[in-house]
Scaffold this motif. Structure first.
Motif, PDB file in Angstrom:
ATOM      1  N   SER A 240       1.003  -1.411   0.022  1.00 55.88           N
ATOM      2  CA  SER A 240       0.014   0.334  -0.217  1.00 55.88           C
ATOM      3  C   SER A 240       0.547   1.000   0.074  1.00 55.88           C
ATOM      4  O   SER A 240       1.801   1.509   0.495  1.00 55.88           O
ATOM      5  CB  SER A 240      -1.474   0.096   1.156  1.00 55.88           C
ATOM      6  OG  SER A 240      -0.267  -0.178   2.175  1.00 55.88           O
ATOM      7  N   SER A 241       0.587   2.256  -0.460  1.00 57.35           N
ATOM      8  CA  SER A 241       1.227   3.780  -0.713  1.00 57.35           C
ATOM      9  C   SER A 241       0.818   4.664  -0.171  1.00 57.35           C
ATOM     10  O   SER A 241      -0.033   5.089  -0.293  1.00 57.35           O
ATOM     11  CB  SER A 241       0.421   3.932  -1.996  1.00 57.35           C
ATOM     12  OG  SER A 241       1.314   4.954  -2.991  1.00 57.35           O
ATOM     13  N   ILE A 242       1.393   5.974   0.819  1.00 57.93           N
ATOM     14  CA  ILE A 242       0.970   7.015   0.842  1.00 57.93           C
ATOM     15  C   ILE A 242       0.462   7.955   0.242  1.00 57.93           C
ATOM     16  O   ILE A 242      -0.073   8.544   0.661  1.00 57.93           O
ATOM     17  CB  ILE A 242       1.643   6.771   2.861  1.00 57.93           C
ATOM     18  CG1 ILE A 242       1.989   6.264   3.774  1.00 57.93           C
ATOM     19  CG2 ILE A 242       2.138   8.802   2.481  1.00 57.93           C
ATOM     20  CD1 ILE A 242       2.847   7.152   4.679  1.00 57.93           C
ATOM     21  N   ASN A 243       1.413   7.670  -0.942  1.00 59.66           N
ATOM     22  CA  ASN A 243       1.288   8.579  -2.151  1.00 59.66           C
ATOM     23  C   ASN A 243      -0.203   8.545  -2.554  1.00 59.66           C
ATOM     24  O   ASN A 243      -1.138   9.220  -2.520  1.00 59.66           O
ATOM     25  CB  ASN A 243       1.799   8.544  -3.377  1.00 59.66           C
ATOM     26  CG  ASN A 243       3.469   9.039  -2.757  1.00 59.66           C
ATOM     27  OD1 ASN A 243       4.085  10.146  -2.094  1.00 59.66           O
ATOM     28  ND2 ASN A 243       4.319   8.137  -3.110  1.00 59.66           N
ATOM     29  N   ARG A 244      -0.987   7.390  -2.387  1.00 61.82           N
ATOM     30  CA  ARG A 244      -2.601   7.562  -2.682  1.00 61.82           C
ATOM     31  C   ARG A 244      -3.017   7.737  -2.253  1.00 61.82           C
ATOM     32  O   ARG A 244      -4.859   7.972  -2.421  1.00 61.82           O
ATOM     33  CB  ARG A 244      -2.704   6.163  -3.660  1.00 61.82           C
ATOM     34  CG  ARG A 244      -2.023   5.627  -4.577  1.00 61.82           C
ATOM     35  CD  ARG A 244      -2.439   3.996  -4.954  1.00 61.82           C
ATOM     36  NE  ARG A 244      -1.237   3.547  -4.538  1.00 61.82           N
ATOM     37  CZ  ARG A 244      -0.553   2.063  -5.067  1.00 61.82           C
ATOM     38  NH1 ARG A 244      -0.006   2.932  -6.197  1.00 61.82           N
ATOM     39  NH2 ARG A 244      -0.439   1.810  -4.586  1.00 61.82           N
ATOM     40  N   ILE A 245      -3.244   7.117  -0.697  1.00 60.33           N
ATOM     41  CA  ILE A 245      -4.013   7.480   0.258  1.00 60.33           C
ATOM     42  C   ILE A 245      -4.068   9.088   0.635  1.00 60.33           C
ATOM     43  O   ILE A 245      -5.175   9.895   0.555  1.00 60.33           O
ATOM     44  CB  ILE A 245      -4.006   7.293   2.113  1.00 60.33           C
ATOM     45  CG1 ILE A 245      -3.100   5.587   1.761  1.00 60.33           C
ATOM     46  CG2 ILE A 245      -4.419   8.003   2.911  1.00 60.33           C
ATOM     47  CD1 ILE A 245      -2.748   5.339   3.207  1.00 60.33           C
ATOM     48  N   ILE A 246      -2.927   9.928   0.644  1.00 61.18           N
ATOM     49  CA  ILE A 246      -2.516  11.683   0.517  1.00 61.18           C
ATOM     50  C   ILE A 246      -3.396  12.150  -0.979  1.00 61.18           C
ATOM     51  O   ILE A 246      -3.918  12.979  -0.622  1.00 61.18           O
ATOM     52  CB  ILE A 246      -1.810  12.143   0.670  1.00 61.18           C
ATOM     53  CG1 ILE A 246      -0.406  11.906  -0.420  1.00 61.18           C
ATOM     54  CG2 ILE A 246      -1.036  11.605   2.260  1.00 61.18           C
ATOM     55  CD1 ILE A 246       1.093  12.433   0.290  1.00 61.18           C
ATOM     56  N   GLN A 247      -3.281  11.701  -2.003  1.00 57.20           N
ATOM     57  CA  GLN A 247      -4.019  12.035  -2.697  1.00 57.20           C
ATOM     58  C   GLN A 247      -5.277  11.709  -2.884  1.00 57.20           C
ATOM     59  O   GLN A 247      -6.334  12.386  -3.341  1.00 57.20           O
ATOM     60  CB  GLN A 247      -3.499  10.879  -4.648  1.00 57.20           C
ATOM     61  CG  GLN A 247      -2.094  11.655  -4.687  1.00 57.20           C
ATOM     62  CD  GLN A 247      -1.823  10.363  -5.591  1.00 57.20           C
ATOM     63  OE1 GLN A 247      -2.229   9.887  -6.151  1.00 57.20           O
ATOM     64  NE2 GLN A 247      -0.230  10.564  -6.138  1.00 57.20           N
ATOM     65  N   ASP A 248      -6.129  10.769  -2.681  1.00 57.72           N
ATOM     66  CA  ASP A 248      -7.431  10.408  -2.370  1.00 57.72           C
ATOM     67  C   ASP A 248      -8.391  11.511  -1.576  1.00 57.72           C
ATOM     68  O   ASP A 248      -9.006  11.865  -2.068  1.00 57.72           O
ATOM     69  CB  ASP A 248      -7.856   8.929  -1.877  1.00 57.72           C
ATOM     70  CG  ASP A 248      -7.527   8.060  -3.168  1.00 57.72           C
ATOM     71  OD1 ASP A 248      -7.889   9.016  -4.129  1.00 57.72           O
ATOM     72  OD2 ASP A 248      -7.623   6.939  -2.802  1.00 57.72           O
TER      73      ASP A 248
ATOM     74  N   SER B 105      -1.662  17.025   1.813  1.00 54.27           N
ATOM     75  CA  SER B 105       0.160  17.615   1.399  1.00 54.27           C
ATOM     76  C   SER B 105       0.560  15.689   2.108  1.00 54.27           C
ATOM     77  O   SER B 105       0.375  15.362   3.657  1.00 54.27           O
ATOM     78  CB  SER B 105       0.031  17.901   1.770  1.00 54.27           C
ATOM     79  OG  SER B 105       0.562  18.036   3.137  1.00 54.27           O
ATOM     80  N   ARG B 106       1.445  15.509   1.611  1.00 57.41           N
ATOM     81  CA  ARG B 106       1.957  14.560   2.851  1.00 57.41           C
ATOM     82  C   ARG B 106       3.169  14.971   4.255  1.00 57.41           C
ATOM     83  O   ARG B 106       2.828  13.833   5.639  1.00 57.41           O
ATOM     84  CB  ARG B 106       3.433  14.174   2.148  1.00 57.41           C
ATOM     85  CG  ARG B 106       4.585  13.013   3.002  1.00 57.41           C
ATOM     86  CD  ARG B 106       5.676  12.269   2.354  1.00 57.41           C
ATOM     87  NE  ARG B 106       5.549  11.485   1.003  1.00 57.41           N
ATOM     88  CZ  ARG B 106       5.425  10.420   0.894  1.00 57.41           C
ATOM     89  NH1 ARG B 106       5.465   9.275   2.269  1.00 57.41           N
ATOM     90  NH2 ARG B 106       4.771   9.464  -0.049  1.00 57.41           N
ATOM     91  N   GLY B 107       2.640  16.255   4.681  1.00 59.43           N
ATOM     92  CA  GLY B 107       3.294  16.435   5.159  1.00 59.43           C
ATOM     93  C   GLY B 107       2.363  17.217   6.419  1.00 59.43           C
ATOM     94  O   GLY B 107       2.251  16.496   7.725  1.00 59.43           O
ATOM     95  N   SER B 108       1.219  16.830   5.941  1.00 62.61           N
ATOM     96  CA  SER B 108      -0.171  16.849   6.227  1.00 62.61           C
ATOM     97  C   SER B 108      -1.107  15.737   7.193  1.00 62.61           C
ATOM     98  O   SER B 108      -1.065  16.043   8.916  1.00 62.61           O
ATOM     99  CB  SER B 108      -0.991  17.107   5.883  1.00 62.61           C
ATOM    100  OG  SER B 108      -1.288  18.688   5.399  1.00 62.61           O
TER     101      SER B 108
END
Length: 208
Positions: free
Chosen positions: A33-41, A45-48
């Motif tokens: 699983s990917s944090i990038n996809r989670i934050i996009q959905d 931001s990644r920082g948030s």
């Protein structure tokens, strides 16, 4: 667990992030699983994200705990409806879990969570036996049980019965998810195991 900053968000924003996590953990195995996809959905931001959760594992366990709490409450409801009979209560829980895992909407999430149970145990529960995990709720569990139905010498033994039923149930659900074509056969096997627990394995006339 989420940070205080997460709980200071509006309920709408909290749900948006949780829903994004559920979507990702439904889509693919946790390890991939990917944090990038989670934050996009979630449209953050990644920082948030890192202001709200330590990492994706932290988010995963928060979601898992939410559903485990629902499962626990459902089990207590079942015990009450079955007038304190643990065996019948677990039969109902088994049916609920199987149906949930094969339903269209949340089925993939439940399936992945069960199939990741080894990871969950090792990382979060540190290989503690189920009784240790439920100990904090022991008095509540015991209050729902009809203790007159069971042969036991202490409350500790009653918790052993509960733990054994939980292990057998989780094992059977996991097996069914791995082998969906054997769903009906495993259901029969599960009920047979419950009957063995109910009656015991020694003959009644055994004096050993």
């Amino acid at each position: 667990m989420p940070t205080k900053t997460f709980f200071n968000l509006s309920l709408e924003k909290q749900n948006k992030l949780i829903n994004a996590g559920e979507k990702e953990f439904s889509r693919i195995d946790f390890s991939l699983s990917s944090i990038n996809r989670i934050i996009q959905d979630a449209d953050i931001s990644r920082g948030s994200f890192y202001m709200y959760f330590k990492d994706k594992e932290d988010l995963y366990f928060y979601i898992l705990e939410k559903y485990m709490t629902k499962m626990y409450q459902k089990l207590l409801q079942n015990i009450e409806e079955c007038q304190g009979d643990l065996i019948l209560a677990f039969e109902l829980l088994y049916e609920t879990l199987i149906e949930s895992c094969f339903q269209k909407e949340k089925g993939k999430l439940f399936k992945n969570m069960f199939l990741n149970m080894r990871f969950t145990t090792e990382k979060k529960m540190k290989l503690q036996p189920p009784k240790e995990v439920i100990r904090k709720n022991s008095q509540e569990i015991l209050s729902y049980m009809d203790q007159g139905l069971y042969r036991y010498q202490s409350e500790e033994e009653l918790l052993d019965i509960f733990s054994l039923l939980m292990l057998v149930t989780m094992s059977s659900v996991t097996y069914t998810l791995i082998n969906p074509l054997e769903r009906e056969r495993e259901k029969v096997n599960y009920y047979r195991r419950l009957e063995i627990i109910r009656t015991g394995i020694l003959r009644r006339d055994n004096n050993v």
